[in-house]
Design a protein around this motif. Structure first.
Motif, PDB file in Angstrom:
ATOM      1  N   ARG A  28       0.844  -1.126   0.007  1.00 13.94           N
ATOM      2  CA  ARG A  28      -0.006   0.263   0.003  1.00 13.94           C
ATOM      3  C   ARG A  28       0.891   1.188   0.188  1.00 13.94           C
ATOM      4  NH1 ARG A  28      -3.249   2.573   4.202  1.00 13.94           N
ATOM      5  NH2 ARG A  28      -2.342   1.441   5.721  1.00 13.94           N
ATOM      6  N   GLU A  45      -7.724   0.640   2.577  1.00  6.53           N
ATOM      7  CA  GLU A  45      -7.892   0.652   3.870  1.00  6.53           C
ATOM      8  C   GLU A  45      -8.794  -0.500   4.890  1.00  6.53           C
ATOM      9  OE1 GLU A  45      -6.779   3.050   6.116  1.00  6.53           O
ATOM     10  OE2 GLU A  45      -5.581   3.845   4.345  1.00  6.53           O
ATOM     11  N   THR A  71      -6.809  -3.040   7.104  1.00  2.00           N
ATOM     12  CA  THR A  71      -7.274  -3.008   8.433  1.00  2.00           C
ATOM     13  C   THR A  71      -7.726  -4.609   8.941  1.00  2.00           C
ATOM     14  OG1 THR A  71      -7.988  -0.884   8.474  1.00  2.00           O
ATOM     15  CG2 THR A  71      -8.999  -2.195  10.182  1.00  2.00           C
ATOM     16  N   GLU A  80      -0.403   5.333  10.861  1.00  2.00           N
ATOM     17  CA  GLU A  80       0.096   5.694   9.691  1.00  2.00           C
ATOM     18  C   GLU A  80       1.293   6.480   9.865  1.00  2.00           C
ATOM     19  OE1 GLU A  80      -0.548   4.351   6.805  1.00  2.00           O
ATOM     20  OE2 GLU A  80      -2.781   3.764   6.694  1.00  2.00           O
ATOM     21  N   THR A 109     -11.876   8.685   4.787  1.00  2.34           N
ATOM     22  CA  THR A 109     -11.793   7.406   4.505  1.00  2.34           C
ATOM     23  C   THR A 109     -11.480   6.597   5.808  1.00  2.34           C
ATOM     24  OG1 THR A 109     -11.061   8.029   2.375  1.00  2.34           O
ATOM     25  CG2 THR A 109     -10.408   5.724   3.214  1.00  2.34           C
ATOM     26  N   LYS A 110     -10.665   6.995   6.688  1.00  3.23           N
ATOM     27  CA  LYS A 110     -10.387   6.438   8.010  1.00  3.23           C
ATOM     28  C   LYS A 110     -11.335   6.356   8.582  1.00  3.23           C
ATOM     29  CE  LYS A 110      -5.620   6.126   7.559  1.00  3.23           C
ATOM     30  NZ  LYS A 110      -4.877   4.881   7.607  1.00  3.23           N
ATOM     31  N   THR A 131     -13.628   3.455   7.657  1.00  5.26           N
ATOM     32  CA  THR A 131     -13.069   2.362   7.835  1.00  5.26           C
ATOM     33  C   THR A 131     -13.437   1.840   9.215  1.00  5.26           C
ATOM     34  OG1 THR A 131     -11.302   2.574   6.032  1.00  5.26           O
ATOM     35  CG2 THR A 131     -11.067   1.029   7.943  1.00  5.26           C
TER      36      THR A 131
END
Length: 311
Positions: free
Chosen positions: A8, A44, A48, A131, A153-154, A157
């Motif tokens: 990634r 993501e 995860t 990150e 986006t985080k 997720t």
């Protein structure tokens, strides 16, 4: 760094290089490819769910209904349960031997005060700080998604994990309940009888309400994650805050403050097993979670978009 995370990071570096080339040719134009944003969300989610920490958390959550079911079976193998009636979380134990579907409600009530929010706090706390500490955040920020889109986006997720974790508990409890106890029509807290199909529908609705009850914890963890470059520190802080708030919610002298604490109405999901359903506690719970999400989500956005985190 795992192979998935390394891949990634490499993809993010390549996208960042392409973005730099585009900006060099046309510095006034900067467009975000929607497919790249979707790919970021998919990446993501996959990253995860592949982490050993996530799998361990889901494994623990799945084991809780198994332990509860076996304990109830051993305790009542000589006859039906003599436990008390009622609608509070542990009171569902009294109904498990009569209908295995009640194990779903019991397992959710047992995991919601600590296990579920702790798992969500760990995932949310590591979202940004992990990150930054691993050195991959800078490549994600250079790519054309932008800080706001990356933060959304985080958070998406983390919310997906909330739903998944809750469903893991519910499905595990339903499987164990079906194996160890009879299934069929069930009696609501109000004393009315409903069909198994309706009871199953209410169980699904309860699982969704429990997942929504974790919105505030997810936003709090994400905000804490923007305050540090250490994933471990962010996770520990989030879990510590969770435990502190839980303690405050149990102190009688703080009764005036408690209705504003995010875990105060968590167990209101039991009202979905009444006939008719009592909506007051449920509405207060969901409204309070939305308020916490708005406050801490805004704070996370303000921090993440104005500070150089992990760069």
């Amino acid at each position: 760094m795992s192979r998935a995370e390394a891949a990634r990071a490499e993809a993010a570096r390549a996208e960042a290089a392409r973005a730099e080339a585009v900006r060099a040719e046309a510095p006034a134009v900067r467009r975000v490819n929607p497919l790249w944003a979707f790919g970021l969300l998919r990446s993501e989610l996959v990253t995860t769910l592949r982490r050993w920490r996530t799998l361990a958390l889901l494994g623990v959550l799945a084991a809780v209904p198994v332990l509860v079911g076996i304990a109830v079976k051993l305790e009542t193998r000589g006859g039906s349960s003599d436990g008390p009636d009622g609608g509070g979380g542990p009171a569902f134990l009294a109904q498990i031997t009569n209908n295995g579907l009640f194990l779903v409600f019991t397992a959710l009530a047992a995991t919601l005060p600590f296990f579920l929010p702790m798992a969500v706090g760990v995932i949310a706390g590591d979202a940004i700080a992990g990150e930054a500490g691993g050195g991959t955040l800078r490549y994600l920020l250079v790519a054309p998604a932008g800080r706001t889109r990356l933060l959304l986006t985080k958070y998406t997720t983390v919310m997906a994990f909330c739903v998944l974790a809750t469903l893991v508990v519910a499905v595990s409890a339903l499987a164990v309940g079906a194996l160890l106890f009879p299934l069929g029509d069930l009696t609501t807290i109000s004393g009315t009888r409903i069909s198994f199909a309706e009871g199953l529908g209410r169980a699904l609705l309860i699982a969704l309400v429990v997942a929504a009850s974790l919105v505030g914890v997810a936003a709090l963890g994400l905000f804490v994650s923007t305050l540090t470059n250490s994933g471990i520190a962010a996770m520990a802080t989030t879990v510590g805050l969770l435990i502190t708030v839980q303690i405050l919610d149990q102190i009688p002298q703080l009764h005036a403050l408690q209705p504003y604490l995010f875990p105060h109405y968590w167990l209101s999901f039991a009202d979905l097993m009444r006939d008719p359903v009592y909506w007051d506690g449920l509405v207060r719970n969901l409204g309070l979670q939305a308020l916490y999400a708005a406050v801490f989500g805004s704070a996370a956005w303000a921090r993440f978009t104005t500070k150089d985190i992990g760069v």
